[in-house]
Design a protein around this motif. Sequence first.
Motif, PDB file in Angstrom:
ATOM      1  N   ALA A 122       0.835  -1.647   0.049  1.00  0.00           N
ATOM      2  CA  ALA A 122      -0.047  -0.198  -0.132  1.00  0.00           C
ATOM      3  C   ALA A 122       1.083   1.064  -0.011  1.00  0.00           C
ATOM      4  O   ALA A 122       1.012   2.478  -0.406  1.00  0.00           O
ATOM      5  CB  ALA A 122      -1.155  -0.211   0.688  1.00  0.00           C
ATOM      6  N   THR A 123       1.753   1.131   0.404  1.00  0.00           N
ATOM      7  CA  THR A 123       3.311   2.226   0.760  1.00  0.00           C
ATOM      8  C   THR A 123       3.280   2.612  -0.474  1.00  0.00           C
ATOM      9  O   THR A 123       3.636   3.905  -1.556  1.00  0.00           O
ATOM     10  CB  THR A 123       3.979   2.189   1.121  1.00  0.00           C
ATOM     11  N   PHE A 124       3.526   1.569  -1.647  1.00  0.00           N
ATOM     12  CA  PHE A 124       4.949   2.204  -3.028  1.00  0.00           C
ATOM     13  C   PHE A 124       3.690   2.124  -3.798  1.00  0.00           C
ATOM     14  O   PHE A 124       4.231   2.284  -4.861  1.00  0.00           O
ATOM     15  CB  PHE A 124       5.798   1.008  -3.175  1.00  0.00           C
ATOM     16  N   ALA A 125       2.245   1.636  -3.852  1.00  0.00           N
ATOM     17  CA  ALA A 125       1.065   1.569  -4.288  1.00  0.00           C
ATOM     18  C   ALA A 125       0.896   3.156  -5.587  1.00  0.00           C
ATOM     19  O   ALA A 125       1.433   4.046  -4.573  1.00  0.00           O
ATOM     20  CB  ALA A 125      -0.129   1.254  -4.108  1.00  0.00           C
ATOM     21  N   THR A 126       0.695   2.541  -6.954  1.00  0.00           N
ATOM     22  CA  THR A 126       0.854   4.084  -7.728  1.00  0.00           C
ATOM     23  C   THR A 126      -0.540   4.553  -8.238  1.00  0.00           C
ATOM     24  O   THR A 126      -1.444   5.491  -9.019  1.00  0.00           O
ATOM     25  CB  THR A 126       1.776   3.928  -8.363  1.00  0.00           C
ATOM     26  N   GLY A 127      -1.354   3.052  -7.753  1.00  0.00           N
ATOM     27  CA  GLY A 127      -2.782   2.888  -7.954  1.00  0.00           C
ATOM     28  C   GLY A 127      -3.529   2.120  -7.524  1.00  0.00           C
ATOM     29  O   GLY A 127      -3.043   0.737  -6.680  1.00  0.00           O
ATOM     30  N   GLY A 159      -0.165  15.845   5.987  1.00  0.00           N
ATOM     31  CA  GLY A 159      -1.019  15.863   5.306  1.00  0.00           C
ATOM     32  C   GLY A 159      -0.954  16.504   4.256  1.00  0.00           C
ATOM     33  O   GLY A 159      -1.392  16.000   3.429  1.00  0.00           O
ATOM     34  N   GLY A 160      -0.303  17.114   3.965  1.00  0.00           N
ATOM     35  CA  GLY A 160      -0.390  18.483   3.542  1.00  0.00           C
ATOM     36  C   GLY A 160       0.251  18.654   2.547  1.00  0.00           C
ATOM     37  O   GLY A 160       1.004  19.000   1.651  1.00  0.00           O
ATOM     38  N   LEU A 161       1.607  16.495   2.388  1.00  0.00           N
ATOM     39  CA  LEU A 161       2.711  16.489   1.480  1.00  0.00           C
ATOM     40  C   LEU A 161       2.190  15.911   0.487  1.00  0.00           C
ATOM     41  O   LEU A 161       3.211  15.773  -0.303  1.00  0.00           O
ATOM     42  CB  LEU A 161       3.902  16.161   2.585  1.00  0.00           C
ATOM     43  N   GLY A 162       1.227  15.965   0.304  1.00  0.00           N
ATOM     44  CA  GLY A 162       0.273  15.196  -0.860  1.00  0.00           C
ATOM     45  C   GLY A 162       0.696  13.786  -0.218  1.00  0.00           C
ATOM     46  O   GLY A 162       0.642  13.141   0.259  1.00  0.00           O
ATOM     47  N   ARG A 163       1.343  13.134  -1.504  1.00  0.00           N
ATOM     48  CA  ARG A 163       1.544  11.333  -2.223  1.00  0.00           C
ATOM     49  C   ARG A 163       2.261  11.285  -0.323  1.00  0.00           C
ATOM     50  O   ARG A 163       1.822   9.942  -0.129  1.00  0.00           O
ATOM     51  CB  ARG A 163       1.477  10.526  -3.016  1.00  0.00           C
ATOM     52  N   LEU A 164       3.070  11.988  -0.476  1.00  0.00           N
ATOM     53  CA  LEU A 164       4.279  10.746   0.566  1.00  0.00           C
ATOM     54  C   LEU A 164       3.211  11.182   2.153  1.00  0.00           C
ATOM     55  O   LEU A 164       3.435  10.338   2.532  1.00  0.00           O
ATOM     56  CB  LEU A 164       5.510  12.662   0.728  1.00  0.00           C
ATOM     57  N   GLY A 165       1.997  11.679   2.310  1.00  0.00           N
ATOM     58  CA  GLY A 165       1.504  11.976   3.783  1.00  0.00           C
ATOM     59  C   GLY A 165       1.185  10.499   3.532  1.00  0.00           C
ATOM     60  O   GLY A 165       0.815   9.971   4.371  1.00  0.00           O
ATOM     61  N   GLY A 166       0.142   9.737   2.272  1.00  0.00           N
ATOM     62  CA  GLY A 166      -0.903   8.745   2.392  1.00  0.00           C
ATOM     63  C   GLY A 166       0.310   7.490   2.603  1.00  0.00           C
ATOM     64  O   GLY A 166       0.274   6.702   3.439  1.00  0.00           O
ATOM     65  N   GLN A 167       2.059   7.806   1.967  1.00  0.00           N
ATOM     66  CA  GLN A 167       2.992   6.687   1.775  1.00  0.00           C
ATOM     67  C   GLN A 167       3.077   6.817   3.699  1.00  0.00           C
ATOM     68  O   GLN A 167       3.396   5.558   3.785  1.00  0.00           O
ATOM     69  CB  GLN A 167       4.149   6.853   1.212  1.00  0.00           C
ATOM     70  N   LEU A 168       3.069   7.258   4.414  1.00  0.00           N
ATOM     71  CA  LEU A 168       3.838   7.457   5.325  1.00  0.00           C
ATOM     72  C   LEU A 168       2.500   7.261   6.611  1.00  0.00           C
ATOM     73  O   LEU A 168       2.620   6.366   7.215  1.00  0.00           O
ATOM     74  CB  LEU A 168       3.826   8.744   6.133  1.00  0.00           C
ATOM     75  N   LEU A 169       1.335   7.509   6.185  1.00  0.00           N
ATOM     76  CA  LEU A 169       0.066   6.871   7.017  1.00  0.00           C
ATOM     77  C   LEU A 169      -0.058   5.238   6.764  1.00  0.00           C
ATOM     78  O   LEU A 169       0.086   4.320   7.639  1.00  0.00           O
ATOM     79  CB  LEU A 169      -1.080   7.339   6.272  1.00  0.00           C
ATOM     80  N   PHE A 170       0.338   4.394   5.406  1.00  0.00           N
ATOM     81  CA  PHE A 170       0.614   3.047   5.151  1.00  0.00           C
ATOM     82  C   PHE A 170       2.446   2.823   5.831  1.00  0.00           C
ATOM     83  O   PHE A 170       1.626   1.368   6.047  1.00  0.00           O
ATOM     84  CB  PHE A 170       0.106   2.995   3.894  1.00  0.00           C
ATOM     85  N   GLY A 171       3.452   3.653   5.541  1.00  0.00           N
ATOM     86  CA  GLY A 171       4.295   2.905   6.163  1.00  0.00           C
ATOM     87  C   GLY A 171       4.556   3.080   7.142  1.00  0.00           C
ATOM     88  O   GLY A 171       5.516   1.887   7.689  1.00  0.00           O
ATOM     89  N   GLN A 172       3.707   3.201   8.466  1.00  0.00           N
ATOM     90  CA  GLN A 172       3.952   2.901   9.378  1.00  0.00           C
ATOM     91  C   GLN A 172       3.496   1.942  10.053  1.00  0.00           C
ATOM     92  O   GLN A 172       3.850   0.612  10.879  1.00  0.00           O
ATOM     93  CB  GLN A 172       3.423   4.442  10.171  1.00  0.00           C
ATOM     94  N   VAL A 173       2.166   1.373   9.086  1.00  0.00           N
ATOM     95  CA  VAL A 173       1.436   0.236   9.666  1.00  0.00           C
ATOM     96  C   VAL A 173       3.119  -0.934   9.544  1.00  0.00           C
ATOM     97  O   VAL A 173       2.429  -1.641  10.009  1.00  0.00           O
ATOM     98  CB  VAL A 173       0.310  -0.642   8.868  1.00  0.00           C
ATOM     99  N   ALA A 174       3.547  -0.752   8.096  1.00  0.00           N
ATOM    100  CA  ALA A 174       4.198  -1.522   7.723  1.00  0.00           C
ATOM    101  C   ALA A 174       5.541  -2.184   8.703  1.00  0.00           C
ATOM    102  O   ALA A 174       5.708  -3.283   9.217  1.00  0.00           O
ATOM    103  CB  ALA A 174       4.862  -1.539   6.236  1.00  0.00           C
ATOM    104  N   VAL A 175       6.003  -0.890   9.399  1.00  0.00           N
ATOM    105  CA  VAL A 175       7.095  -1.001   9.985  1.00  0.00           C
ATOM    106  C   VAL A 175       6.690  -1.523  11.512  1.00  0.00           C
ATOM    107  O   VAL A 175       6.838  -2.114  11.946  1.00  0.00           O
ATOM    108  CB  VAL A 175       7.625   1.143  10.412  1.00  0.00           C
ATOM    109  N   ILE A 176       5.576  -1.467  11.929  1.00  0.00           N
ATOM    110  CA  ILE A 176       5.004  -1.893  13.412  1.00  0.00           C
ATOM    111  C   ILE A 176       5.109  -2.840  12.965  1.00  0.00           C
ATOM    112  O   ILE A 176       5.469  -3.897  14.671  1.00  0.00           O
ATOM    113  CB  ILE A 176       3.425  -0.481  13.422  1.00  0.00           C
TER     114      ILE A 176
END
Length: 433
Positions: free
Chosen positions: A98-103, A164-181
């Motif tokens: 989900a972090t690296f998905a583009t579509g 949240g204002g960083l665009g796609r990166l904000g969404g990636q951080l939300l999914f990325g923390q799930v993977a790391v945790i």
Amino acid sequence: MATTVATTRKAPNPWWVGLVCGMASYIDAASIVGTGIALVIYQHTIGLEAGQIGWLSGALTFFIAVGAIVGGKVGDTLGRRSVFIVTMALIAVGGGLATFATGFPLLLAGVALIGFGTGADLPVSLATIAEASSDANRGKIIGFSNMLWLVGIISAVAIATFFGGLGRLGGQLLFGQVAVIALLVLAARFGIPESPTWIEAKGLRGARTDAGQASRVSVRDLLVGRYAKPFFALLGFYALTNLAANTQGQFTTYLWVNVVGVSVQLSSLIGLLSFPLFILFGLWFMRIVDGRHRFVYFTVGAVAYAASYFIPAIFGFTFTTMITYTLLNGLGGAFAFEGIMKVWTQESFPTLLRTTAQGTILAVARFAAALLATVTPLLINSGPKALFAGLGAFVTVGVAIAWLVFHKAPRNQFLDDEVPLVAVGEPAFPTLD
């Protein structure tokens, strides 16, 4: 020999078990809330449509439900530990996708894996916590796992507030923390042994089977037997209240942005500022849950929980009504939603039905929520007042079912396969009549 080693090994601190296994609740909340926020961000960055947002939200909840059924049954059959190791690995993989998905397709695959892993993990993790605890602290530690659920919400909202204002990166951080945790929790879980309570119960069932005797409990007992009454009560209570809670978790940001008209960052900041009060409510729940007044708190919480949805339904969606809704929802949810459901579920069923019962209860609730989530964005766009009036009605019926069935339930009742709930010939759940 394996059973002897497992039962003589020094038991880990139950609060450590509560932390490591309770992180399933953290990931559950972080996934639901984080996905809801990330999809709003992706709406404007990778071009997700409203229908796709609904399908992705519904897929997360649907696969949580599927996972809960599978994990619950396997947890009672093969043990708790084998399940909660595999599930964390699945969540980590799904979070990475989900972090690296583009579509839409890859995002759907990642969300599905997160959902399945989380759903399968929840019943076995909670059973592990309950079986590692004592009557003096079981409710508190289960309540602690619910606090981790709240912290999972806070983590997602905090990321959205600051990034949240960083665009796609904000969404990636939300999914990325799930993977790391998930990876960190996976490493910690290798040090948690199999539940001695499950090992003992499984051994006793095997001994009875070898002797030609019938097993003491079966899934049939949940449907028409001694445990049917609490099972169906918990199923109805959680399924109905979770319809509202899942909508709140996944679509609060959507409401703030698309109905009230504030930014993602401001809506997240409002949520973040309210969390100290919610943490206080959670600590309060932990303080009273093993005491004799917990049902009084449930009753007060039930009224607040239902009222929170009727306020915007009656008075409209304004800044003031949404703030009132948020505060009442936090109070009601602390005492009359998932925390007390988890406690009642551990107390109401024996060891070899515990995760099956809880997995089924979770699954039915999440299946219902998944169906609603697929059309929620469209319902909000067509007028959210009717939606919230319906959610308030669902909560009212759900808490009423729980009140009727559990208002005389004993506290700290923890069943095993050796001690029957009642004497032979008596009703199986006599305190609830």
